[in-house]
Each structure stands twice: as structure tokens, then as C-alpha cells.
Motif scaffolding. Sequence first.
Motif, PDB file in Angstrom:
ATOM      1  N   SER A   1       0.911  -1.018   0.040  1.00 40.64           N
ATOM      2  CA  SER A   1      -0.096  -0.078  -0.053  1.00 40.64           C
ATOM      3  C   SER A   1       0.913   1.319  -0.122  1.00 40.64           C
ATOM      4  O   SER A   1       2.203   1.073   0.512  1.00 40.64           O
ATOM      5  CB  SER A   1      -0.906   0.009   1.073  1.00 40.64           C
ATOM      6  N   ALA A   2       0.312   2.458  -0.316  1.00 42.64           N
ATOM      7  CA  ALA A   2       0.998   3.529  -0.370  1.00 42.64           C
ATOM      8  C   ALA A   2       1.345   3.984   0.813  1.00 42.64           C
ATOM      9  O   ALA A   2       2.577   4.555   1.402  1.00 42.64           O
ATOM     10  CB  ALA A   2       0.165   4.861  -1.006  1.00 42.64           C
TER      11      ALA A   2
ATOM     12  N   SER B   1      -2.789   6.659  -9.439  1.00 42.10           N
ATOM     13  CA  SER B   1      -1.917   7.799  -9.669  1.00 42.10           C
ATOM     14  C   SER B   1      -1.866   9.016  -8.411  1.00 42.10           C
ATOM     15  O   SER B   1      -0.880   9.373  -7.979  1.00 42.10           O
ATOM     16  CB  SER B   1      -2.477   8.557 -10.872  1.00 42.10           C
ATOM     17  N   ASP B   2      -3.090   8.792  -7.866  1.00 43.57           N
ATOM     18  CA  ASP B   2      -3.175   9.543  -6.505  1.00 43.57           C
ATOM     19  C   ASP B   2      -2.232   9.113  -5.352  1.00 43.57           C
ATOM     20  O   ASP B   2      -1.689   9.778  -4.764  1.00 43.57           O
ATOM     21  CB  ASP B   2      -4.412   9.614  -5.968  1.00 43.57           C
ATOM     22  N   ASP B   3      -2.032   7.607  -5.559  1.00 42.08           N
ATOM     23  CA  ASP B   3      -1.279   7.068  -4.635  1.00 42.08           C
ATOM     24  C   ASP B   3       0.252   7.366  -4.912  1.00 42.08           C
ATOM     25  O   ASP B   3       1.228   7.862  -3.903  1.00 42.08           O
ATOM     26  CB  ASP B   3      -1.221   5.565  -4.427  1.00 42.08           C
TER      27      ASP B   3
ATOM     28  N   ILE C   1       5.259   9.809 -12.449  1.00 42.12           N
ATOM     29  CA  ILE C   1       4.262   8.826 -11.929  1.00 42.12           C
ATOM     30  C   ILE C   1       4.536   7.610 -12.077  1.00 42.12           C
ATOM     31  O   ILE C   1       4.260   6.605 -11.128  1.00 42.12           O
ATOM     32  CB  ILE C   1       2.902   9.265 -12.865  1.00 42.12           C
ATOM     33  N   GLY C   2       5.554   7.252 -12.941  1.00 40.39           N
ATOM     34  CA  GLY C   2       6.445   5.971 -12.984  1.00 40.39           C
ATOM     35  C   GLY C   2       7.362   5.853 -11.844  1.00 40.39           C
ATOM     36  O   GLY C   2       8.155   4.822 -11.980  1.00 40.39           O
ATOM     37  N   GLY C   3       7.652   6.597 -10.937  1.00 37.07           N
ATOM     38  CA  GLY C   3       8.539   6.633  -9.811  1.00 37.07           C
ATOM     39  C   GLY C   3       9.968   7.440 -10.563  1.00 37.07           C
ATOM     40  O   GLY C   3       9.865   7.741 -11.761  1.00 37.07           O
ATOM     41  N   SER C   4      10.751   7.486  -9.807  1.00 33.67           N
ATOM     42  CA  SER C   4      11.981   8.196 -10.100  1.00 33.67           C
ATOM     43  C   SER C   4      13.318   7.621  -9.339  1.00 33.67           C
ATOM     44  O   SER C   4      13.121   6.747  -8.586  1.00 33.67           O
ATOM     45  CB  SER C   4      11.911   9.579  -9.515  1.00 33.67           C
TER      46      SER C   4
ATOM     47  N   HIS D   1       1.239  10.171  -6.350  1.00 33.66           N
ATOM     48  CA  HIS D   1       1.421  11.588  -6.109  1.00 33.66           C
ATOM     49  C   HIS D   1       1.670  11.904  -4.570  1.00 33.66           C
ATOM     50  O   HIS D   1       2.708  12.728  -4.300  1.00 33.66           O
ATOM     51  CB  HIS D   1       0.093  12.408  -6.385  1.00 33.66           C
ATOM     52  N   ARG D   2       1.096  11.188  -3.709  1.00 40.67           N
ATOM     53  CA  ARG D   2       1.335  11.371  -2.340  1.00 40.67           C
ATOM     54  C   ARG D   2       2.752  10.850  -2.138  1.00 40.67           C
ATOM     55  O   ARG D   2       3.446  11.420  -1.088  1.00 40.67           O
ATOM     56  CB  ARG D   2       0.612  10.459  -1.444  1.00 40.67           C
ATOM     57  N   ILE D   3       3.199   9.555  -2.766  1.00 36.63           N
ATOM     58  CA  ILE D   3       4.572   9.050  -2.622  1.00 36.63           C
ATOM     59  C   ILE D   3       5.691  10.164  -2.640  1.00 36.63           C
ATOM     60  O   ILE D   3       6.569  10.550  -2.301  1.00 36.63           O
ATOM     61  CB  ILE D   3       4.641   7.734  -3.199  1.00 36.63           C
ATOM     62  N   ASP D   4       5.249  10.722  -4.042  1.00 36.64           N
ATOM     63  CA  ASP D   4       6.526  11.668  -4.685  1.00 36.64           C
ATOM     64  C   ASP D   4       6.746  12.754  -3.873  1.00 36.64           C
ATOM     65  O   ASP D   4       7.608  13.358  -3.826  1.00 36.64           O
ATOM     66  CB  ASP D   4       5.843  12.118  -6.061  1.00 36.64           C
ATOM     67  N   GLN D   5       5.308  13.281  -3.138  1.00 41.03           N
ATOM     68  CA  GLN D   5       5.386  14.436  -2.294  1.00 41.03           C
ATOM     69  C   GLN D   5       6.367  14.273  -1.177  1.00 41.03           C
ATOM     70  O   GLN D   5       6.974  15.050  -0.544  1.00 41.03           O
ATOM     71  CB  GLN D   5       4.086  14.989  -1.833  1.00 41.03           C
ATOM     72  N   GLU D   6       6.159  12.946  -0.712  1.00 42.69           N
ATOM     73  CA  GLU D   6       7.036  12.731   0.701  1.00 42.69           C
ATOM     74  C   GLU D   6       8.501  12.087   0.245  1.00 42.69           C
ATOM     75  O   GLU D   6       9.276  12.417   1.282  1.00 42.69           O
ATOM     76  CB  GLU D   6       6.276  11.522   1.253  1.00 42.69           C
TER      77      GLU D   6
END
Length: 489
Positions: A366-367, A396-398, A428-431, A400-405
Motif C-alpha cells: 500500500s502507499a 496515480s493519487d497514491d 508517476i512511474g517513479g524516479s 502523487h502522495r509518495i512523490d510528495q514525501e
Amino acid sequence: MAAPISWNGIPDIALILIYSSLPDQDRLNIACTCKNWNRLFSSAKLWRHRRVVFNAKSSEETAEREIKFLEKFGHCLYRLTLNLGRPTFKSCLTISRSVEKYLNRICSRNDIQIRDLDLESLHMEQHWHFILSRGRVVSALSKMIRKQKFLECVYMAGTRMRLIDGCRILEALAKGRTKNTVKTLYMEDFFETNMFPFRTQRYVNAMAKFLALEELHINYRYLSSEMLRNIANTLPKHLVNLSLVLEGDIRGIEIRSDAWMEFSEKCPLATVGAYLCTTILRGNDLRTAFVRGLPLNQIYLTSWARVDETEQRLSIFLRHLGNMYNITLENFAMFFEHHEHIDYDLLFLLRKCRRIKDLCIQARLSADTVINIMKLQHQGKLALTSINLTIPGLSSDDWHRIDQEKERLLTNVVEYVHVGPNEFGSSIGGSTITIDDEGQADDFQNGGDDADILNFHNIIDVNVEISDDENDIFQPPDPGHEDDDEFLI
């Protein structure tokens, strides 16, 4: 503006790298281009590795060609890779005779000093059903190995030999100088399927004769408490890595806790790694082999079973690892498919094992679990230097939350960071970020294998002198460039 560099002005080191990436015929072609390039053809470094493939169609021609190679460049050879193809009823005899002829020629040369020997996927259980031909190959291999004086690394994974044949190879390695020179031994799946060789004293005696082993890669069911004690008594100051593959049914042959404790005490430098596929490890309890006292430093878990087959076993096992190896575990990798509801147990493991440095996970999480892992790192409850989280199935929302943190929570990971739904995704595909020793961040690129795999075809003779020193590249006296077909094979 700087003047352009001519072809003659290319540094030697650059030309050697170009040579190293080319097959044999292309090397010979460029060696005939000019005197300078001909000179570099004599670098012994170009001929350190040889991969010899005996196939059904041309095994005899291969033997003749490779024997001629030995005559010209054999004293440069450090690493030998043997591939015996997939013999059939018609080709098995021919291939075995060709292999015997080639290996006998190596035995007859005193200037060949092989350091690394790679028996590439022989699969004798599957392809060598003919006793006489198989025996001829094993005898030739044993004889060649006994002649070596500088052998350091032997790769025999996937050989799948009969017990008696495997013991002959191990005895050849454990006799003479090689027992004092072999430092790395890969023998995962060395014996036939469902074989328990530790019950044979001949095998136990052969394994006890290695005196310089630093790394041993082996199946768990090839070991016993007695053998582990032998290793501890023989290699207390040498062994640094024991890698175990757990597969099949190991119930009833587990190594006892007291044997592991004695091993840890006598081999303080040794760490233990385990590769465990939960799908093919039979039995209901995955914990039986992971007893107290085992100095487990790294573990690689994988599974492709359905959720209802192993979900409960995995949850219990992750908690067991967290409770048992919270002091020793430093590397954790997990690759699962079709698994749910392991989030809580994974977080339990990570909270317990605070010394984990390298974390690599490919599973459905889970996110919130991904964010909690990053928070543990940010709070100093993990000491990760490398983190790779590949999490499919999130929205995509999940992400977005992960990228913010992510940018805020993973600033103290110093080597490698990847968080995404795909292995090398972005946004959105990760970094992905990699950080070098000076702290400079660079984009990650998946580098290829720089090993030089040679495929020796027709060879044209050129006037060269071979230097035994990799750094000694010298100019021979005025080499000629007349076409010479004397060495045309």
C-alpha cells in the motif's frame, strides 16, 4: 580550438578497450591496419579469457581451432569457460572425444596458468545420459584440474552431476596445489536433483580438504552439522562468505543451532547469505532452517505462488526473521508476485532490523506502507544506504502522495534511490537517483556486462610478440604486414 586527434594519436588504453569489445576476427582485421595497432594486438590482456563451446555440428573443428589458439596464446590464458552444448545420442560420443582432446592438450602445456574455471551450465543430468561419454568428460576434467597450480575461482553451478562424478571433480580440486589456491567455489545445483551428498563420506572428506576458501556458494541440503564444523575448523581465518540456496524438501536435515553458534565463534569474519524461493521450498514452515545462532547477513526471498498458497507462511516467516536476526541482517531483498497483506509484517521486520543497509523490494504494498518505510529512514530507525522499491498496482493519487514525501524523507540515502511501479520508472512511474562518492547525483543507466566473450573464428597470422605483463605493451622490431595464410584455420 584544439587540434583534432589523428588515428595514430589515440592512447593505447583506449585502443585496448576497443580491442577488448571485438570478436577475434575483427581484432585480427584491425591488427593488420597499421604497425601501431598491430603492436597493441600483442597485449596479453586481450587473451586472458576464453569461452569454448562444443556443439553437435562442429565439436571436432572447435577442438582443432582451440588447440591452435593454445599454441599461440595459451600462456596468456587466465580464465577458461567451457560449454558442452546439448549433446544427443548421435553427437555425445563426438563431443566427449573432442573435449577430451582439448583438455589433454591443456594438461600437456606447463605454461598455461588458469585462475578462473567456469563450467557453463553443463546440466549433465539432463543431457549426458550415456555412461562412457560422460565418464570420458569427467575424467578429462579431473585430470586437467589436477594439473592446475594457480586456480582461484571455480564456477560449477548448474552442473547436475551424479554423486560419484561430482566427488571425482571435488577430489581433483582438493588435491595438490589447488587445495591451497582455490578461494571461491560456486557449486549450487552441482549434484543431481534431490541428492543429499553429505550422507556420503567421500564427499565430506573432499570438502574438508580445502584450506583457502573465502567464498562458498552451495545448496543448503549439501551441508550438515558435521560439515559445518569441519568448515569452521579448517577455514577459521579465511572464510568470509557462505551463500546458501534453500530449495526442495529440507525437513529432517536442518543444521542445528549449536553448530551455527560454533561456526560463528570460530569464523568471526564469515557472513551467511540465503536465497529462498518459497514456492519450491516444500514443507509448511519456512522457519525450520533459520535457527538461532545463524549469522544471517543477507536474504533474498522470491515467490510466484498464488496468495492462498503461501501468504500465511510468509507473514510468519517475516516476523521470525525480524525477531531472530535483528542484529546481523544488513541486506534484504524480496521479489513477490500475487501476494497481499504482508505490509504489516514487512514493517515489523524493518523496525526490528535497524542495521539493514540495502533494501530491495518488488511486491504489492500500500502507499501508506511505502511512506512508512521512508519515514523509518528519515527518523533514523533504518540506516539504509540503498533503497529500491518497485511497487505495482498503485493509483496515480497514491504515487502523487509518495512523490510528495519522497524528496523530503529520503535525503539521507547516500548511494541509490528508486521508488516506482516499474523497475526504472520516472515521475508517476517513479524516479531514480544515484549518488557517487562525492555526493554528486546522476541519472541511473543500466550498464551492460563488460566481460569479454570471445568467439574465435578464422585467424590470420600476424607478426606479434606476446607480453606476459598486462601493462607491458612494447614495440616489436619493425613488424611486417605481408599477407600470411599459414595460421588460417
